[in-house]
Motif scaffolding. Sequence first.
Motif, PDB file in Angstrom:
ATOM      1  N   ASN A 171       0.922  -1.184  -0.079  1.00 19.09           N
ATOM      2  CA  ASN A 171       0.090   0.094   0.002  1.00 19.09           C
ATOM      3  C   ASN A 171       0.890   1.264   0.061  1.00 19.09           C
ATOM      4  OD1 ASN A 171      -1.704   2.155   0.551  1.00 19.09           O
ATOM      5  ND2 ASN A 171      -2.865   1.084   2.074  1.00 19.09           N
ATOM      6  N   GLU A 220       0.346   4.241   0.300  1.00 14.76           N
ATOM      7  CA  GLU A 220      -0.125   5.282   1.123  1.00 14.76           C
ATOM      8  C   GLU A 220       0.050   4.933   2.592  1.00 14.76           C
ATOM      9  OE1 GLU A 220      -0.931   8.590   0.497  1.00 14.76           O
ATOM     10  OE2 GLU A 220       0.130   7.904  -1.550  1.00 14.76           O
ATOM     11  N   LYS A 230      -1.269   7.050   5.770  1.00 13.68           N
ATOM     12  CA  LYS A 230      -2.458   6.463   6.821  1.00 13.68           C
ATOM     13  C   LYS A 230      -1.997   5.958   8.066  1.00 13.68           C
ATOM     14  CE  LYS A 230      -4.738   4.639   2.786  1.00 13.68           C
ATOM     15  NZ  LYS A 230      -5.406   3.279   1.924  1.00 13.68           N
ATOM     16  N   ASN A 251      -1.764   9.293  10.068  1.00 13.93           N
ATOM     17  CA  ASN A 251      -3.197   9.985  10.159  1.00 13.93           C
ATOM     18  C   ASN A 251      -3.922   9.112  11.473  1.00 13.93           C
ATOM     19  OD1 ASN A 251      -5.443  11.678   9.538  1.00 13.93           O
ATOM     20  ND2 ASN A 251      -6.524   9.761   8.615  1.00 13.93           N
ATOM     21  N   GLN A 252      -3.596   7.824  11.506  1.00 14.90           N
ATOM     22  CA  GLN A 252      -4.172   6.897  12.447  1.00 14.90           C
ATOM     23  C   GLN A 252      -3.704   7.342  13.863  1.00 14.90           C
ATOM     24  OE1 GLN A 252      -4.200   2.995  11.307  1.00 14.90           O
ATOM     25  NE2 GLN A 252      -6.094   2.930  10.374  1.00 14.90           N
TER      26      GLN A 252
END
Length: 146
Positions: free
Chosen positions: A50, A52, A56, A59-60
């Motif tokens: 992945n 990103e 990601k 962000n989490q």
Amino acid sequence: MPNLSQLLEPQVRPALIKDLSEFIQQTVNEQSGISGMAIKGAVSTVTRVNSEIIPKGINQILPDMLGDLAPRWEEFEKSGAQDFGAFLEKDSDKVADAVMSTADRHAERINVTPLAKAYKSLRNKGAKIVEGKVPELGGILQNHMK
């Protein structure tokens, strides 16, 4: 008094995530030796799964990480110091522990097998790397607080 939670606002968060993603990638690229090769290989593997994954992941964990660092920001604001990174540097080990503790809590929920395996195998080395990068992390956060 400004609070680190303002970094979660929609007009700030994307730029912060971008800068933190670049910071992580730069930090990975700086690693050398056998463990550096392992880290680079692990990051390469998970980003192939992945592309990103780093933004990601940031962000989490960002709300929890900022929550863990909020008391230090409050101390910094009260101290009259000018450089959050330099302020954090004196307690780099404790700050790194807080950041890694946040990462650990989130890592327990990873459902991408290569990522979970890579995190577990490189976690201790990652903690040492984070400790050395605390001043830069503080600088990035401070830049986005303006």
